[in-house]
Design a protein around this motif. Structure first.
Motif, short mmCIF file in Angstrom:
data_model
loop_
_atom_site.label_atom_id
_atom_site.label_comp_id
_atom_site.label_asym_id
_atom_site.label_seq_id
_atom_site.Cartn_x
_atom_site.Cartn_y
_atom_site.Cartn_z
N GLU A 1 0.82 -1.20 0.00
CA GLU A 1 0.00 0.00 0.00
C GLU A 1 0.86 1.26 0.00
O GLU A 1 0.49 2.26 -0.61
CB GLU A 1 -0.95 0.00 1.22
CG GLU A 1 -2.00 -1.10 1.19
CD GLU A 1 -2.87 -1.01 -0.04
OE1 GLU A 1 -3.14 0.11 -0.54
OE2 GLU A 1 -3.29 -2.08 -0.56
N LYS A 2 1.99 1.18 0.71
CA LYS A 2 2.88 2.35 0.72
C LYS A 2 3.41 2.65 -0.69
O LYS A 2 3.69 3.81 -1.02
CB LYS A 2 4.06 2.09 1.66
CG LYS A 2 3.70 2.09 3.14
CD LYS A 2 4.95 1.83 3.96
CE LYS A 2 4.62 1.83 5.46
NZ LYS A 2 5.83 1.56 6.28
N ASN A 3 3.58 1.63 -1.47
CA ASN A 3 4.20 1.82 -2.79
C ASN A 3 3.21 1.62 -3.94
O ASN A 3 3.60 1.40 -5.09
CB ASN A 3 5.36 0.83 -2.97
CG ASN A 3 6.47 1.03 -1.97
OD1 ASN A 3 7.28 1.94 -2.08
ND2 ASN A 3 6.50 0.17 -0.94
N ARG A 4 1.91 1.66 -3.64
CA ARG A 4 0.92 1.39 -4.68
C ARG A 4 1.00 2.39 -5.83
O ARG A 4 0.85 2.02 -7.01
CB ARG A 4 -0.47 1.38 -4.07
CG ARG A 4 -1.58 1.10 -5.09
CD ARG A 4 -2.91 0.88 -4.40
NE ARG A 4 -2.90 -0.37 -3.64
CZ ARG A 4 -3.15 -1.56 -4.16
NH1 ARG A 4 -3.39 -1.68 -5.47
NH2 ARG A 4 -3.14 -2.64 -3.40
N ASN A 5 1.23 3.66 -5.49
CA ASN A 5 1.28 4.65 -6.57
C ASN A 5 2.41 4.34 -7.57
O ASN A 5 2.24 4.45 -8.79
CB ASN A 5 1.46 6.05 -5.98
CG ASN A 5 0.23 6.51 -5.22
OD1 ASN A 5 -0.89 6.06 -5.50
ND2 ASN A 5 0.42 7.40 -4.25
N GLU A 6 3.58 4.00 -7.00
CA GLU A 6 4.70 3.67 -7.89
C GLU A 6 4.38 2.42 -8.72
O GLU A 6 4.71 2.34 -9.91
CB GLU A 6 5.98 3.42 -7.08
CG GLU A 6 6.60 4.67 -6.46
CD GLU A 6 5.94 5.04 -5.15
OE1 GLU A 6 4.91 4.41 -4.80
OE2 GLU A 6 6.43 5.98 -4.48
N LEU A 7 3.72 1.45 -8.09
CA LEU A 7 3.36 0.23 -8.83
C LEU A 7 2.32 0.52 -9.89
O LEU A 7 2.39 -0.01 -11.02
CB LEU A 7 2.85 -0.84 -7.85
CG LEU A 7 3.89 -1.39 -6.86
CD1 LEU A 7 3.21 -2.32 -5.85
CD2 LEU A 7 5.00 -2.13 -7.60
N ASP A 8 1.34 1.37 -9.55
CA ASP A 8 0.31 1.69 -10.54
C ASP A 8 0.92 2.41 -11.75
O ASP A 8 0.45 2.24 -12.89
CB ASP A 8 -0.77 2.56 -9.91
CG ASP A 8 -1.63 1.78 -8.91
OD1 ASP A 8 -1.61 0.52 -9.00
OD2 ASP A 8 -2.31 2.41 -8.09
N ASP A 9 1.94 3.21 -11.50
CA ASP A 9 2.58 3.93 -12.61
C ASP A 9 3.26 2.96 -13.60
O ASP A 9 3.48 3.30 -14.77
CB ASP A 9 3.62 4.91 -12.07
CG ASP A 9 2.97 6.08 -11.34
OD1 ASP A 9 1.76 6.32 -11.58
OD2 ASP A 9 3.66 6.73 -10.53
N LEU A 10 3.61 1.77 -13.12
CA LEU A 10 4.27 0.79 -13.99
C LEU A 10 3.28 -0.03 -14.81
O LEU A 10 3.66 -0.81 -15.67
CB LEU A 10 5.13 -0.16 -13.15
CG LEU A 10 6.31 0.48 -12.40
CD1 LEU A 10 6.99 -0.55 -11.52
CD2 LEU A 10 7.31 1.08 -13.39
N SER A 11 1.99 0.14 -14.52
CA SER A 11 0.99 -0.66 -15.22
C SER A 11 0.87 -0.22 -16.68
O SER A 11 1.04 0.95 -17.01
CB SER A 11 -0.37 -0.53 -14.52
OG SER A 11 -0.29 -0.98 -13.18
#
Length: 462
Positions: free
Chosen positions: A66-76
């Motif tokens: 959850e802390k890194n969800r934004n970074e992960l979503d950007d890789l989608s």
């Protein structure tokens, strides 16, 4: 099947083999590069996902996700799926919607060491990279990145189609071009065939092919064909002339024989007349026997091979000279001993005998005949000189022709056949030699024969 069609099929077969080898090699290389590029893309995305999760604590949990969800979503991205799975097999994060079950779980081996796998995902073949996420050397999760193979397979399929269509187009073009070019290349061959058929049908050996049409091997073929036809034409002309001349020369002795036979049939013929007729018949029979023997030898000159043995040419000349020494002429010999040639002793003896007989017959009783033999520049040089009436300049060019007899010959030797010098030329040339004549009217004649010698060793007597 025509030669033209066989050549065209050969061109097609060779090109097909080359295209197949090139196409298969190119197809395999292109396929390998496309799939390698896909694997490289998956590896880079997995590294990016791992980078988005750093820094991590001792254990990876949903809180870290959850802390890194934004970074992960950007890789989608819509064409590439990735997810993070913990060691219990639960999906902590998935870029797919809905998130659960987007990529199948790895087997135990790939979960531990990672690796690529191809699996069916929602009805599509998908290339998946399983990469373990290590924290302090311990696997805390598995990063799973997958991409459908439809794009890669489509690219590979397009390459395959291009290769196949291009190869078929090249083969078709080669077939048309090869058939056309082979037709042009074989046109001289068809011309040769046509001329040969025309000659067979019309017996016209004056026909020739155009030597200016074509180059290289084609011109060589045309030249060889024309030379062959010319040789055939000359041979046929020679045979016709030979038959005509032979018939003409045999007519006189046959007429003499017929006349004497008619005389011998008379009932009141005296003994003296009978003996004279018998003697004439015997003489003419001897002339006919020699004429026929000479004709047979000359008729076979095209096919009859010369016997090849070592011959003591000096001894041949001495024996030929001994046969005419009983004549009243002054005979002089200048014979070098040990001159050896390679050939037929009987034919060489006939050649020397004909030259001596010719010299004796046309030289007055008080005249002189010289027979010389010596080595000169690696060749045996035979000379027969006489002090006879000589030969006119316009007759010299014809003295070696069959049945030719000049004015002096007809006047001094009416019973001759005109074949003696023709035989001399034939024997000399058959032994690889030459014969020439030098003469002036009222100044005698000299015949020169040159033959290759084989050494100075002892020769086998012919």
């Amino acid at each position: 099947m025509t030669l033209r069609l066989r050549l065209t099929l050969l061109y097609i077969a060779l090109l097909a083999a080359a295209l197949a080898a090139t196409g298969i090699t190119g197809y395999l290389i292109a396929s390998h590069r496309i799939y390698a590029s896909l694997d490289s893309s998956l590896t880079l995305r997995a590294q990016a996902v791992a980078g988005a999760l750093e820094p991590l604590g001792a254990d990876l949990s949903q809180v870290d996700i959850e802390k890194n969800r934004n970074e992960l979503d950007d890789l989608s991205s819509p064409d590439l799926l990735f997810q993070v799975r913990d060691t219990d097999g639960s999906v902590l994060y998935s870029s797919a919607q809905p998130p659960s079950g987007s990529l199948p779980p790895p087997d135990d081996t790939r979960a531990l060491v990672g690796g690529f796998s191809t699996k069916d995902v929602r009805g599509q073949e998908t290339r998946i990279l399983y990469q373990p996420l290590l924290i302090d050397g311990s696997r805390q999760a598995t990063i799973e990145v997958g991409e459908s193979l439809s794009g890669a397979e489509g690219a590979v399929s397009e390459i395959r189609d291009v290769i196949v269509v291009g190869s078929l187009a090249a083969l078709l073009a080669t077939a048309v071009l090869g058939y056309t070019l082979s037709g042009r290349a074989l046109q001289p061959v068809r011309n040769v065939s046509q001329v040969a058929r025309d000659i067979e049908e019309t017996a016209d050996f004056t026909r020739r092919l155009d030597q200016s049409a074509g180059e290289g091997e084609v011109r060589e073929l045309v030249t060889a064909f024309n030379a062959m036809i010319e040789r055939v034409e000359q041979t046929l002309a020679h045979q016709k002339s030979f038959l005509a001349d032979s018939s003409h020369e045999l007519r006189r002795p046959l007429s003499v024989l017929q006349t004497n036979v008619d005389i011998l049939s008379r009932p009141n013929l005296s003994q003296a007349e009978r003996e004279r007729c018998v003697e004439e018949v015997r003489a003419e029979a001897q002339v006919m026997r020699k004429l026929i023997a000479d004709l047979l030898m000359l008729a076979r000159e095209e096919s009859q091979s010369i016997q090849r043995v070592r011959v003591d040419f000096s001894a041949v000349c001495e024996r030929a000279l001994a046969r005419v020494k009983q004549d009243a002429h002054e005979l002089t010999e200048e014979i070098e001993s040990g001159v050896v040639v390679l050939g037929d002793g009987e034919r060489l003896d006939q050649m020397v005998g004909n030259l001596l007989d010719n010299a004796v017959q046309y030289t007055p009783r008080e005249g002189r005949v010289v027979l010389g033999l010596h080595r000169s520049n690696g060749r045996a040089q035979l000379e027969v000189k006489d002090t006879g009436p000589g030969i006119k300049a316009d007759e010299i060019a014809h003295v070696f022709e069959r049945f030719y007899r000049g004015e002096s010959a007809r006047a001094n030797r009416p019973a001759g056949t005109g074949l003696g010098l023709a035989i001399v030329r034939y024997v000399a040339e058959a032994h690889g030699g030459t014969v020439s004549v030098v003469s002036e009217p009222r100044d005698g004649t000299k015949f020169v024969v040159e033959l290759p010698i084989v050494g100075d060793g002892a020769a086998r007597r012919p």
